[in-house]
Design a protein around this motif. Sequence first.
Motif, short mmCIF file in Angstrom:
data_model
loop_
_atom_site.label_atom_id
_atom_site.label_comp_id
_atom_site.label_asym_id
_atom_site.label_seq_id
_atom_site.Cartn_x
_atom_site.Cartn_y
_atom_site.Cartn_z
N GLY A 78 29.53 -10.01 21.04
CA GLY A 78 29.40 -9.12 19.89
C GLY A 78 30.56 -8.16 19.74
O GLY A 78 30.96 -7.84 18.61
N ARG B 15 28.64 1.45 19.08
CA ARG B 15 29.16 0.34 19.89
C ARG B 15 28.87 0.53 21.37
O ARG B 15 28.52 -0.42 22.07
CB ARG B 15 30.66 0.18 19.65
N TRP C 52 25.17 -0.26 21.97
CA TRP C 52 24.91 -1.71 21.96
C TRP C 52 25.48 -2.35 23.22
O TRP C 52 24.83 -3.21 23.83
CB TRP C 52 25.54 -2.36 20.72
N THR D 231 23.22 -4.25 25.97
CA THR D 231 23.46 -5.68 26.19
C THR D 231 23.78 -5.97 27.64
O THR D 231 23.28 -6.95 28.22
CB THR D 231 24.62 -6.16 25.29
N HIS E 221 21.78 -9.90 20.70
CA HIS E 221 22.59 -10.68 19.75
C HIS E 221 21.80 -10.99 18.49
O HIS E 221 22.40 -11.17 17.41
CB HIS E 221 23.06 -11.95 20.44
N LEU E 222 20.48 -11.06 18.60
CA LEU E 222 19.67 -11.20 17.39
C LEU E 222 19.69 -9.91 16.58
O LEU E 222 19.70 -9.94 15.34
CB LEU E 222 18.23 -11.55 17.77
N GLY F 145 22.23 -7.77 16.73
CA GLY F 145 23.61 -7.76 16.23
C GLY F 145 24.38 -6.53 16.65
O GLY F 145 23.85 -5.42 16.66
N ALA F 146 25.64 -6.75 16.99
CA ALA F 146 26.51 -5.63 17.35
C ALA F 146 26.98 -4.92 16.09
O ALA F 146 27.09 -5.53 15.02
CB ALA F 146 27.72 -6.15 18.13
N HIS G 298 29.33 -3.69 13.39
CA HIS G 298 30.64 -4.11 12.90
C HIS G 298 30.90 -3.51 11.53
O HIS G 298 29.96 -3.17 10.79
CB HIS G 298 30.72 -5.63 12.80
N SER H 249 32.06 -3.84 7.61
CA SER H 249 31.67 -4.85 6.63
C SER H 249 32.80 -5.82 6.32
O SER H 249 32.58 -6.91 5.81
CB SER H 249 31.21 -4.18 5.33
#
Length: 238
Positions: free
Chosen positions: A130, A146, A149, A153, A184-185, A187-188, A190, A192
Amino acid sequence: MFTSALFAGLIAGLIAVLLQWSLVEHLTLEGEEYETGNKTHFGGVLKINEAAGEVQITTPDETVEAEDGELTTRLSLTFFATIVTFIGWSLFMNAGFAVAERFGQIITMKDALLWGIAGFASVHLMTGIGLPPELPGTPAEDIELRQLWWITTAISSALAFALFAYGRTPVFIAVGFALLLAPHLIGAPHLSEYAGLAPPELSGEYVARSLAVGMMSWVVLGLAAGYFWNRGADTQSA
Protein backbone atom coordinates in the motif's frame (compact mmCIF):
# COMPACT_ATOMS: atom_id res chain seq x y z
CA MET A 1 17.92 -11.63 26.25
CA PHE A 2 19.01 -8.00 26.08
CA THR A 3 22.61 -8.95 25.33
CA SER A 4 21.54 -11.33 22.56
CA ALA A 5 19.29 -8.65 21.07
CA LEU A 6 22.06 -6.05 21.27
CA PHE A 7 24.64 -8.12 19.40
CA ALA A 8 22.15 -9.35 16.80
CA GLY A 9 20.85 -5.82 16.23
CA LEU A 10 24.38 -4.45 15.85
CA ILE A 11 25.29 -7.08 13.25
CA ALA A 12 22.08 -6.66 11.25
CA GLY A 13 22.28 -2.87 11.53
CA LEU A 14 25.84 -2.80 10.20
CA ILE A 15 24.86 -5.00 7.26
CA ALA A 16 21.83 -2.81 6.59
CA VAL A 17 23.95 0.36 6.65
CA LEU A 18 26.51 -1.10 4.23
CA LEU A 19 23.78 -2.26 1.87
CA GLN A 20 21.98 1.07 2.16
CA TRP A 21 25.10 3.05 1.34
CA SER A 22 26.14 0.84 -1.57
CA LEU A 23 22.74 0.21 -3.19
CA VAL A 24 20.26 2.92 -2.19
CA GLU A 25 21.97 6.09 -0.95
CA HIS A 26 23.01 7.35 -4.38
CA LEU A 27 19.42 6.92 -5.58
CA THR A 28 18.21 9.02 -2.65
CA LEU A 29 20.72 11.74 -3.49
CA GLU A 30 19.63 11.62 -7.13
CA GLY A 31 16.00 11.96 -6.04
CA GLU A 32 16.87 15.04 -4.02
CA GLU A 33 18.31 16.63 -7.15
CA TYR A 34 14.84 16.43 -8.70
CA GLU A 35 13.16 17.50 -5.46
CA THR A 36 15.20 20.72 -5.27
CA GLY A 37 14.78 21.47 -8.96
CA ASN A 38 18.44 21.04 -9.85
CA LYS A 39 17.31 18.39 -12.33
CA THR A 40 14.12 17.64 -14.16
CA HIS A 41 13.22 14.67 -16.31
CA PHE A 42 10.88 16.54 -18.64
CA GLY A 43 12.43 16.47 -22.09
CA GLY A 44 15.48 14.69 -20.75
CA VAL A 45 17.70 15.66 -17.83
CA LEU A 46 17.96 19.44 -17.64
CA LYS A 47 20.29 21.29 -15.30
CA ILE A 48 18.63 24.19 -13.49
CA ASN A 49 21.11 26.31 -11.57
CA GLU A 50 18.74 29.06 -10.41
CA ALA A 51 15.96 26.80 -9.14
CA ALA A 52 15.55 28.74 -5.89
CA GLY A 53 15.42 32.10 -7.66
CA GLU A 54 18.77 33.27 -6.32
CA VAL A 55 22.39 32.66 -7.21
CA GLN A 56 25.10 32.01 -4.63
CA ILE A 57 28.67 32.52 -5.78
CA THR A 58 31.06 29.96 -4.31
CA THR A 59 34.40 28.62 -5.40
CA PRO A 60 34.63 24.95 -6.48
CA ASP A 61 36.61 24.07 -3.35
CA GLU A 62 33.97 25.64 -1.10
CA THR A 63 31.22 23.75 -2.90
CA VAL A 64 32.99 20.41 -2.59
CA GLU A 65 33.77 21.03 1.08
CA ALA A 66 30.13 21.92 1.84
CA GLU A 67 28.85 18.85 -0.03
CA ASP A 68 31.33 16.56 1.74
CA GLY A 69 30.37 17.94 5.15
CA GLU A 70 26.66 17.53 4.48
CA LEU A 71 27.17 13.99 3.17
CA THR A 72 29.24 13.05 6.22
CA THR A 73 26.51 14.31 8.54
CA ARG A 74 23.86 12.44 6.56
CA LEU A 75 25.80 9.18 6.61
CA SER A 76 26.49 9.50 10.34
CA LEU A 77 22.82 10.06 11.15
CA THR A 78 21.82 7.18 8.86
CA PHE A 79 24.34 4.93 10.58
CA PHE A 80 23.15 5.60 14.12
CA ALA A 81 19.44 5.60 13.21
CA THR A 82 19.75 2.26 11.41
CA ILE A 83 21.72 0.65 14.24
CA VAL A 84 19.21 1.81 16.87
CA THR A 85 16.28 0.68 14.71
CA PHE A 86 17.63 -2.84 14.23
CA ILE A 87 18.48 -3.17 17.90
CA GLY A 88 14.85 -2.32 18.57
CA TRP A 89 13.64 -4.91 16.05
CA SER A 90 16.03 -7.43 17.61
CA LEU A 91 14.53 -6.80 21.04
CA PHE A 92 11.07 -7.47 19.64
CA MET A 93 12.30 -10.66 17.98
CA ASN A 94 13.98 -11.93 21.15
CA ALA A 95 10.83 -11.17 23.12
CA GLY A 96 8.95 -13.25 20.55
CA PHE A 97 11.44 -16.07 20.98
CA ALA A 98 10.85 -15.98 24.74
CA VAL A 99 7.06 -16.10 24.34
CA ALA A 100 7.30 -18.97 21.83
CA GLU A 101 9.54 -20.99 24.13
CA ARG A 102 7.21 -20.29 27.04
CA PHE A 103 4.55 -22.14 25.03
CA GLY A 104 6.87 -25.07 24.34
CA GLN A 105 8.35 -24.05 20.97
CA ILE A 106 12.07 -24.62 20.44
CA ILE A 107 13.72 -21.84 18.41
CA THR A 108 16.21 -23.43 16.02
CA MET A 109 18.30 -21.61 13.43
CA LYS A 110 15.75 -22.57 10.79
CA ASP A 111 12.98 -21.07 12.92
CA ALA A 112 15.03 -17.91 13.45
CA LEU A 113 15.54 -17.57 9.69
CA LEU A 114 11.78 -17.88 9.16
CA TRP A 115 11.22 -15.26 11.86
CA GLY A 116 13.55 -12.93 9.96
CA ILE A 117 11.68 -13.51 6.69
CA ALA A 118 8.36 -12.95 8.48
CA GLY A 119 9.74 -9.72 9.95
CA PHE A 120 10.68 -8.49 6.49
CA ALA A 121 7.28 -9.48 5.11
CA SER A 122 5.49 -7.66 7.95
CA VAL A 123 7.56 -4.48 8.05
CA HIS A 124 8.49 -4.04 4.38
CA LEU A 125 6.59 -6.28 1.99
CA MET A 126 3.00 -6.12 3.27
CA THR A 127 3.25 -2.43 4.12
CA GLY A 128 4.95 -1.79 0.79
CA ILE A 129 1.89 -3.11 -1.07
CA GLY A 130 0.00 0.00 0.00
CA LEU A 131 2.83 2.40 0.79
CA PRO A 132 5.94 1.52 -1.21
CA PRO A 133 9.25 3.27 -0.47
CA GLU A 134 9.24 6.78 -1.96
CA LEU A 135 11.97 9.02 -3.26
CA PRO A 136 12.40 12.47 -1.66
CA GLY A 137 9.91 15.01 -2.93
CA THR A 138 7.19 12.50 -3.85
CA PRO A 139 3.78 14.06 -3.08
CA ALA A 140 1.77 11.94 -0.65
CA GLU A 141 -1.27 11.89 1.63
CA ASP A 142 -1.20 13.22 5.20
CA ILE A 143 1.73 11.65 7.06
CA GLU A 144 -0.27 10.81 10.20
CA LEU A 145 -2.79 8.79 8.17
CA ARG A 146 0.03 6.94 6.43
CA GLN A 147 1.82 6.24 9.70
CA LEU A 148 -1.38 4.89 11.25
CA TRP A 149 -2.02 2.60 8.28
CA TRP A 150 1.62 1.45 8.21
CA ILE A 151 1.73 0.59 11.93
CA THR A 152 -1.63 -1.18 11.79
CA THR A 153 -0.59 -3.19 8.74
CA ALA A 154 2.78 -4.19 10.22
CA ILE A 155 1.22 -5.37 13.49
CA SER A 156 -1.67 -7.24 11.88
CA SER A 157 0.71 -8.90 9.39
CA ALA A 158 3.05 -10.02 12.17
CA LEU A 159 0.14 -11.47 14.11
CA ALA A 160 -1.09 -13.22 10.97
CA PHE A 161 2.28 -14.87 10.34
CA ALA A 162 2.45 -15.94 13.99
CA LEU A 163 -0.97 -17.58 13.67
CA PHE A 164 0.11 -19.32 10.45
CA ALA A 165 3.22 -20.68 12.15
CA TYR A 166 1.83 -21.66 15.55
CA GLY A 167 -1.96 -21.64 15.31
CA ARG A 168 -2.26 -25.08 13.70
CA THR A 169 -6.07 -25.03 13.57
CA PRO A 170 -8.40 -23.87 10.77
CA VAL A 171 -9.83 -21.14 13.00
CA PHE A 172 -6.44 -19.59 13.68
CA ILE A 173 -5.51 -19.84 10.00
CA ALA A 174 -8.74 -18.09 9.02
CA VAL A 175 -8.15 -15.33 11.56
CA GLY A 176 -4.61 -14.99 10.19
CA PHE A 177 -5.86 -14.49 6.64
CA ALA A 178 -8.37 -11.92 7.89
CA LEU A 179 -5.62 -9.98 9.69
CA LEU A 180 -3.39 -10.18 6.62
CA LEU A 181 -6.02 -8.93 4.18
CA ALA A 182 -7.94 -6.40 6.29
CA PRO A 183 -5.56 -3.41 5.92
CA HIS A 184 -5.42 -3.85 2.16
CA LEU A 185 -9.19 -4.17 1.86
CA ILE A 186 -9.48 -0.91 3.79
CA GLY A 187 -6.77 0.60 1.60
CA ALA A 188 -3.76 2.77 2.27
CA PRO A 189 -4.23 6.56 2.20
CA HIS A 190 -3.30 7.94 -1.23
CA LEU A 191 -3.72 11.15 -3.17
CA SER A 192 -6.46 11.13 -5.79
CA GLU A 193 -3.92 11.64 -8.59
CA TYR A 194 -0.40 10.46 -9.32
CA ALA A 195 2.34 13.04 -9.04
CA GLY A 196 6.09 12.90 -8.89
CA LEU A 197 9.20 14.88 -9.70
CA ALA A 198 11.71 12.10 -10.39
CA PRO A 199 11.68 9.77 -13.42
CA PRO A 200 9.53 6.67 -12.87
CA GLU A 201 12.53 4.48 -13.75
CA LEU A 202 14.46 5.96 -10.82
CA SER A 203 11.49 5.46 -8.49
CA GLY A 204 11.08 1.84 -9.58
CA GLU A 205 14.77 1.10 -9.01
CA TYR A 206 14.56 2.78 -5.58
CA VAL A 207 11.61 0.61 -4.54
CA ALA A 208 13.24 -2.61 -5.76
CA ARG A 209 16.58 -1.93 -4.06
CA SER A 210 14.96 -0.75 -0.82
CA LEU A 211 12.98 -3.98 -0.57
CA ALA A 212 16.07 -6.04 -1.42
CA VAL A 213 18.08 -4.30 1.31
CA GLY A 214 15.24 -4.87 3.77
CA MET A 215 15.05 -8.56 2.88
CA MET A 216 18.78 -9.18 3.29
CA SER A 217 18.97 -7.19 6.52
CA TRP A 218 16.08 -9.06 8.13
CA VAL A 219 17.51 -12.44 7.10
CA VAL A 220 20.78 -11.48 8.80
CA LEU A 221 18.85 -10.27 11.85
CA GLY A 222 16.94 -13.55 12.13
CA LEU A 223 20.07 -15.68 11.79
CA ALA A 224 22.08 -13.52 14.21
CA ALA A 225 19.26 -13.42 16.76
CA GLY A 226 18.83 -17.20 16.52
CA TYR A 227 22.56 -17.79 16.92
CA PHE A 228 22.92 -15.64 20.05
CA TRP A 229 19.65 -16.94 21.49
CA ASN A 230 20.75 -20.57 21.19
CA ARG A 231 24.24 -19.74 22.39
CA GLY A 232 22.76 -18.16 25.49
CA ALA A 233 20.55 -21.18 26.05
CA ASP A 234 23.54 -23.51 25.73
CA THR A 235 25.50 -21.41 28.23
CA GLN A 236 22.65 -21.52 30.76
CA SER A 237 22.22 -25.28 30.38
CA ALA A 238 25.97 -25.81 30.82
